[in-house]
Design a protein around this motif. Structure first.
Motif, PDB file in Angstrom:
ATOM      1  N   GLY A  15      -0.891  18.602   7.735  1.00 33.58           N
ATOM      2  CA  GLY A  15      -0.789  19.518   9.102  1.00 33.58           C
ATOM      3  C   GLY A  15       0.505  19.564   9.399  1.00 33.58           C
ATOM      4  O   GLY A  15       1.288  19.436  10.696  1.00 33.58           O
ATOM      5  N   THR A  16       1.728  20.522   8.842  1.00 33.76           N
ATOM      6  CA  THR A  16       3.049  20.745   8.120  1.00 33.76           C
ATOM      7  C   THR A  16       3.283  21.139   9.717  1.00 33.76           C
ATOM      8  O   THR A  16       4.368  21.682  10.264  1.00 33.76           O
ATOM      9  N   ARG A  17       2.490  21.937  10.031  1.00 31.00           N
ATOM     10  CA  ARG A  17       2.062  23.162  11.618  1.00 31.00           C
ATOM     11  C   ARG A  17       2.586  22.184  12.460  1.00 31.00           C
ATOM     12  O   ARG A  17       3.807  23.052  13.400  1.00 31.00           O
ATOM     13  N   PHE A  18       2.171  21.378  12.819  1.00 32.16           N
ATOM     14  CA  PHE A  18       3.077  19.770  13.902  1.00 32.16           C
ATOM     15  C   PHE A  18       3.290  19.231  14.055  1.00 32.16           C
ATOM     16  O   PHE A  18       3.260  17.988  14.417  1.00 32.16           O
ATOM     17  N   LEU A  19       3.825  19.004  13.042  1.00 33.34           N
ATOM     18  CA  LEU A  19       5.126  17.917  12.914  1.00 33.34           C
ATOM     19  C   LEU A  19       6.030  18.323  13.860  1.00 33.34           C
ATOM     20  O   LEU A  19       6.338  19.072  14.707  1.00 33.34           O
ATOM     21  N   PHE A  21       4.470  15.347  15.175  1.00 29.61           N
ATOM     22  CA  PHE A  21       3.228  14.386  15.636  1.00 29.61           C
ATOM     23  C   PHE A  21       2.721  14.072  14.443  1.00 29.61           C
ATOM     24  O   PHE A  21       2.335  12.760  14.772  1.00 29.61           O
ATOM     25  N   THR A  22       2.079  15.091  13.579  1.00 27.38           N
ATOM     26  CA  THR A  22       2.209  14.554  12.279  1.00 27.38           C
ATOM     27  C   THR A  22       2.147  13.808  10.956  1.00 27.38           C
ATOM     28  O   THR A  22       1.691  13.469  10.327  1.00 27.38           O
ATOM     29  N   LYS A  23       3.379  13.284  11.855  1.00 23.33           N
ATOM     30  CA  LYS A  23       4.007  12.571  10.794  1.00 23.33           C
ATOM     31  C   LYS A  23       3.550  11.334  10.705  1.00 23.33           C
ATOM     32  O   LYS A  23       3.120  10.466   9.766  1.00 23.33           O
ATOM     33  N   ALA A  24       2.644  10.806  11.598  1.00 26.93           N
ATOM     34  CA  ALA A  24       2.437   9.884  12.240  1.00 26.93           C
ATOM     35  C   ALA A  24       0.451   9.399  11.832  1.00 26.93           C
ATOM     36  O   ALA A  24      -0.978   8.832  11.863  1.00 26.93           O
ATOM     37  N   VAL A  25       0.137  10.880  12.837  1.00 28.47           N
ATOM     38  CA  VAL A  25      -1.330  10.844  13.448  1.00 28.47           C
ATOM     39  C   VAL A  25      -2.119  11.695  12.628  1.00 28.47           C
ATOM     40  O   VAL A  25      -0.948  13.107  12.699  1.00 28.47           O
ATOM     41  N   PRO A  26      -2.785  11.980  11.901  1.00 35.06           N
ATOM     42  CA  PRO A  26      -2.999  12.825  11.275  1.00 35.06           C
ATOM     43  C   PRO A  26      -3.618  14.320  12.648  1.00 35.06           C
ATOM     44  O   PRO A  26      -4.195  13.658  13.556  1.00 35.06           O
ATOM     45  N   LYS A  27      -3.663  15.458  12.168  1.00 31.83           N
ATOM     46  CA  LYS A  27      -3.547  16.860  13.611  1.00 31.83           C
ATOM     47  C   LYS A  27      -5.629  17.022  13.826  1.00 31.83           C
ATOM     48  O   LYS A  27      -5.837  17.435  14.634  1.00 31.83           O
ATOM     49  N   ILE A  56     -13.695  14.373   4.519  1.00 30.12           N
ATOM     50  CA  ILE A  56     -12.997  14.197   3.673  1.00 30.12           C
ATOM     51  C   ILE A  56     -11.456  13.829   4.444  1.00 30.12           C
ATOM     52  O   ILE A  56     -10.501  14.820   4.650  1.00 30.12           O
ATOM     53  N   ILE A  57     -10.975  12.765   3.344  1.00 29.20           N
ATOM     54  CA  ILE A  57      -9.638  12.119   3.814  1.00 29.20           C
ATOM     55  C   ILE A  57      -8.476  11.909   3.712  1.00 29.20           C
ATOM     56  O   ILE A  57      -8.970  12.057   1.517  1.00 29.20           O
ATOM     57  N   ASN A  58      -7.453  11.248   3.516  1.00 32.72           N
ATOM     58  CA  ASN A  58      -6.692  10.170   1.996  1.00 32.72           C
ATOM     59  C   ASN A  58      -6.543   8.881   3.217  1.00 32.72           C
ATOM     60  O   ASN A  58      -6.564   8.565   4.378  1.00 32.72           O
ATOM     61  N   SER A  59      -5.598   8.038   2.267  1.00 30.54           N
ATOM     62  CA  SER A  59      -5.594   6.686   2.630  1.00 30.54           C
ATOM     63  C   SER A  59      -4.872   6.688   4.024  1.00 30.54           C
ATOM     64  O   SER A  59      -4.430   5.636   4.415  1.00 30.54           O
ATOM     65  N   GLU A  60      -4.041   7.667   4.195  1.00 29.49           N
ATOM     66  CA  GLU A  60      -3.057   7.799   5.121  1.00 29.49           C
ATOM     67  C   GLU A  60      -3.857   8.211   6.798  1.00 29.49           C
ATOM     68  O   GLU A  60      -3.121   8.116   8.101  1.00 29.49           O
ATOM     69  N   LYS A  61      -5.204   8.623   6.820  1.00 37.47           N
ATOM     70  CA  LYS A  61      -5.658   9.149   8.219  1.00 37.47           C
ATOM     71  C   LYS A  61      -7.314   8.141   7.784  1.00 37.47           C
ATOM     72  O   LYS A  61      -7.844   8.863   8.635  1.00 37.47           O
ATOM     73  N   GLU A  62      -6.873   6.776   8.048  1.00 38.16           N
ATOM     74  CA  GLU A  62      -7.924   6.221   8.442  1.00 38.16           C
ATOM     75  C   GLU A  62      -8.466   5.770   9.853  1.00 38.16           C
ATOM     76  O   GLU A  62      -9.546   5.504   9.885  1.00 38.16           O
ATOM     77  N   CYS A  63      -8.071   6.369  11.048  1.00 35.34           N
ATOM     78  CA  CYS A  63      -7.692   6.205  11.975  1.00 35.34           C
ATOM     79  C   CYS A  63      -8.783   7.069  12.538  1.00 35.34           C
ATOM     80  O   CYS A  63      -9.696   7.205  13.683  1.00 35.34           O
TER      81      CYS A  63
END
Ligand code: G1P
Length: 289
Positions: A15-19, A21-27, A56-63
């Motif tokens: 989600g690089t287009r929404f930095l 914000f997307t540093k800690a929260v998935p877009k 399909i997520i990655n381990s940073e996106k458990e929320c």
């Protein structure tokens, strides 16, 4: 012909287009009014008759996973306070559909993400919904329109929209076979993010697909393409040597939530459509005229 019962939603990108914000929260958790974008996507799948969803997520996106599960502590709190309306809101989705998750730890591209869904698809055709694109279908949800076209053709279908020349290099672009102006057309080829000088048309893939399971045979051996990524579009092109692939012009409004403009547009438009917020939003817009 197997029916479409399953849907896949890739949500492992950065989600690089929404930095920032997307540093800690998935877009995918960006709210349109009060609801995360990905919930609108899951609801579109449910309204299209889908019975099983894989995200399909990655381990940073458990929320994202937390959002689709039961929050027992919150539910008990709301029960103890007799907040029935709020309780209904948090319980509604987990009751309607079971969402499964799988992990893509390396960001190698959309083709690679879709390959992570092979076990889930288990030989069945499936719908694919990309989270950046939120649709409000005119008569039916976008995915339902594609499923109807699949039921007619038994083939993979790419949902499309017409984009201006200057935007073709942001999309997968379709080349229809022949000159038919029908909304459902057989394709001759597809190309991912072409330069506008070589784009075969203005018919862009709009983040909605129905794919037959044969796609996995091609994804497994797919080499890197545009942007150095394993591109789904490249495997769809190779699939065309084995099976027919069609495009369907999606009848409805699309919001590109991955762009700031699209996100703001959706926020305003969805608020104006909500009876509890329309008047407030009109007042806000008037103030800023
Ligand atoms: C992806 C697909 C592209 C499609 C687009 C729609 O690109 O690779 O073919 O047109 O989604 O949103 P991305 O936007 O992830 O670069």
């Amino acid at each position: 012909m197997k029916l479409i019962r399953k849907a896949v939603i890739p949500a492992a990108g950065f989600g690089t287009r929404f930095l920032p914000f997307t540093k800690a929260v998935p877009k995918e958790m960006l709210p349109i009014v009060d609801t995360p974008t990905i919930e609108y996507i899951v609801r579109e799948a449910i309204e299209s008759g889908i019975e099983e969803v894989l995200i399909i997520i990655n381990s940073e996106k458990e929320c994202i996973r937390t959002h689709f599960g039961h929050n027992v502590v919150l539910e008990n709190f709301l029960k103890s306070k007799n907040k029935t309306k709020e309780l209904e809101i948090v319980e509604a989705l987990p009751k309607q559909i079971h969402v499964e998750f799988t992990y893509q730890e390396e960001q190698l591209g959309l083709g690679h993400a879709v390959l992570c869904a092979e076990n889930f698809a288990n030989g069945e055709p499936f719908a694919l919904l990309l989270g950046d694109d939120v649709y409000v279908g005119r008569k039916e949800p976008a995915t339902k329109q594609l499923i109807n076209a699949y039921n007619q053709t038994g083939s993979s279908i790419l949902g499309t929209l017409v984009v201006p020349d200057e935007d073709v290099s942001k999309y997968g672009i379709c080349k229809p076979r022949g000159t038919s102006k029908n909304s459902l057309v057989e394709l001759e080829s597809v190309v991912e993010k072409p330069a506008k000088e070589v784009a075969p048309s203005n018919l862009a893939i709009g983040g909605r697909y129905v794919l037959t399971p044969a796609i996995f045979d091609y994804l497994k051996t797919q080499t890197r393409g545009a942007g150095g990524e394993i591109q789904l579009t490249d495997s769809i092109l190779r699939l065309m040597s084995k099976e027919k692939v069609y495009s369907l012009a999606i009848d409805g409004r699309r919001y590109d939530i991955g762009s700031k403009k699209g996100f703001l547009d959706a926020t305003i438009d969805f608020s104006l459509k909500r009876s509890d917020l329309a008047e407030d939003m009109k007042e806000i817009l008037n103030k800023h005229k």
